[in-house]
Design a protein around this motif. Structure first.
Motif, PDB file in Angstrom:
ATOM      1  N   TRP A  41       8.732  -0.510   0.875  1.00 57.00           N
ATOM      2  CA  TRP A  41       7.928  -1.232  -0.136  1.00 57.00           C
ATOM      3  C   TRP A  41       6.701  -1.241   0.241  1.00 57.00           C
ATOM      4  O   TRP A  41       5.700  -1.156  -0.636  1.00 57.00           O
ATOM      5  N   TRP A  44       4.895   2.191  -0.642  1.00 54.16           N
ATOM      6  CA  TRP A  44       4.567   2.546  -1.994  1.00 54.16           C
ATOM      7  C   TRP A  44       4.054   1.533  -2.650  1.00 54.16           C
ATOM      8  O   TRP A  44       3.461   1.920  -3.796  1.00 54.16           O
ATOM      9  N   TRP A  45       4.221   0.204  -2.554  1.00 52.35           N
ATOM     10  CA  TRP A  45       3.758  -0.931  -3.497  1.00 52.35           C
ATOM     11  C   TRP A  45       2.717  -1.668  -3.028  1.00 52.35           C
ATOM     12  O   TRP A  45       1.944  -2.054  -3.602  1.00 52.35           O
TER      13      TRP A  45
END
Length: 70
Positions: A41, A44-45
């Motif tokens: 997470w 990527w985010w």
């Protein structure tokens, strides 16, 4: 397999599906899965966005044709 009288109920809530019980038990036995999920997470985010750089990219972008084959 759990008997009907042994239904897993988190915090006294209602019905919990067999899949939810499985996931809860699996994650309790394998904490590394949650650590990997969080790491993925973050990759990527959870990124910092430079708004000035984003504005520059938008200004320098070429206009896109509405129909690519023209």
């Amino acid at each position: 397999m759990m008997k009907h009288s042994e239904k897993y109920r988190p915090a006294g809530r209602g019905y919990v599906s067999e899949f939810d019980r499985f996931i809860h038990d699996f994650l309790a036995r394998h904490p590394e899965v949650e650590q990997e999920r969080r790491r993925g997470w973050d990759i990527w985010w959870d990124q910092r966005v430079d708004l000035d750089e984003l504005d520059k990219q938008r200004e320098n972008a070429l206009p896109v044709k509405p129909y690519v084959y023209d």
